[in-house]
Design a protein around this motif. Sequence first.
Motif, PDB file in Angstrom:
ATOM      1  N   GLY A  15      16.465 -15.959 -26.467  1.00 12.36           N
ATOM      2  CA  GLY A  15      16.126 -14.614 -26.975  1.00 12.36           C
ATOM      3  C   GLY A  15      16.354 -14.514 -28.705  1.00 12.36           C
ATOM      4  N   TRP A  16      17.541 -15.122 -29.104  1.00 13.79           N
ATOM      5  CA  TRP A  16      18.116 -15.205 -30.419  1.00 13.79           C
ATOM      6  C   TRP A  16      17.004 -15.867 -31.533  1.00 13.79           C
ATOM      7  N   THR A  17      16.588 -15.242 -32.665  1.00 15.38           N
ATOM      8  CA  THR A  17      15.701 -15.986 -33.558  1.00 15.38           C
ATOM      9  C   THR A  17      16.519 -15.943 -34.976  1.00 15.38           C
ATOM     10  N   LEU A  18      16.113 -17.143 -35.836  1.00 19.89           N
ATOM     11  CA  LEU A  18      16.300 -17.295 -37.068  1.00 19.89           C
ATOM     12  C   LEU A  18      15.174 -16.903 -37.785  1.00 19.89           C
ATOM     13  N   THR A  19      15.074 -15.926 -38.885  1.00 18.15           N
ATOM     14  CA  THR A  19      13.945 -15.952 -39.556  1.00 18.15           C
ATOM     15  C   THR A  19      14.248 -15.592 -41.041  1.00 18.15           C
ATOM     16  N   ASP A  20      13.201 -15.658 -41.780  1.00 16.49           N
ATOM     17  CA  ASP A  20      13.302 -15.635 -43.367  1.00 16.49           C
ATOM     18  C   ASP A  20      12.543 -14.105 -43.588  1.00 16.49           C
ATOM     19  N   GLY A  21      12.118 -13.609 -42.445  1.00 20.01           N
ATOM     20  CA  GLY A  21      11.396 -12.118 -42.581  1.00 20.01           C
ATOM     21  C   GLY A  21       9.822 -12.269 -43.010  1.00 20.01           C
ATOM     22  N   ASN A  22       9.464 -13.548 -43.249  1.00 18.58           N
ATOM     23  CA  ASN A  22       8.130 -13.838 -43.639  1.00 18.58           C
ATOM     24  C   ASN A  22       7.364 -14.822 -42.850  1.00 18.58           C
ATOM     25  N   ASP A  23       7.690 -16.236 -43.125  1.00 23.06           N
ATOM     26  CA  ASP A  23       6.852 -17.282 -42.466  1.00 23.06           C
ATOM     27  C   ASP A  23       7.696 -18.122 -41.574  1.00 23.06           C
ATOM     28  N   LEU A  24       8.948 -18.079 -41.670  1.00 23.73           N
ATOM     29  CA  LEU A  24       9.872 -18.893 -40.752  1.00 23.73           C
ATOM     30  C   LEU A  24      10.502 -18.115 -39.524  1.00 23.73           C
ATOM     31  N   HIS A  25      10.077 -18.573 -38.243  1.00 17.83           N
ATOM     32  CA  HIS A  25      10.576 -17.823 -37.152  1.00 17.83           C
ATOM     33  C   HIS A  25      10.999 -18.727 -35.968  1.00 17.83           C
ATOM     34  N   VAL A  26      12.170 -19.048 -35.987  1.00 13.83           N
ATOM     35  CA  VAL A  26      12.581 -20.024 -35.002  1.00 13.83           C
ATOM     36  C   VAL A  26      13.416 -19.224 -33.554  1.00 13.83           C
TER      37      VAL A  26
END
Length: 166
Positions: A15-26
């Motif tokens: 349920g945790w995510t890493l994101t750049d707030g744009n096109d990266l969503h892990v």
Amino acid sequence: IELFNPGTETVALAGWTLTDGNDLHVSLNGPIEAGDFFLLERTDDGSVADIAADQTYAGGMSNNGEALFLVDPTGSEIDSANADGGPWPAGSASSRASMERQAGLSWGTFTGYYGIGNDAEGHAILGTPGAVNSVLFPTPTPTWIPGRVVINELLVRPHYDWEGVG
């Protein structure tokens, strides 16, 4: 990308995510043990050839800088790297040296000491995947003995030096 759990208990990353707030969503998955590291490798498990990834992901980030956010399952931002999205505050795109957290919110560039891991072509990685950051260790300095010239260092078997890098 490497995560670190400084806590005393295991954290389930489902349920945790890493994101750049744009096109990266892990979307993260798996446990990160207390006092341990969680290594994410882009595309496949070959980026760091001799250290197993805890998870792989698709996508990438700009060498020129952007933001990276760690978000928990409730949507709360837990941490960030370069939250303003400007140029990366440390690391080196040209030499491929990693950006390492020094303390708090400050960042430093891999010092060249205590590196571990090899890339897919067998070259040393300029970083410390799965281990304590090099910027947290003191830089080795020569031993000084007043009034004398001394033998300061001797590498008897260069191919088998203490770092194992020849």
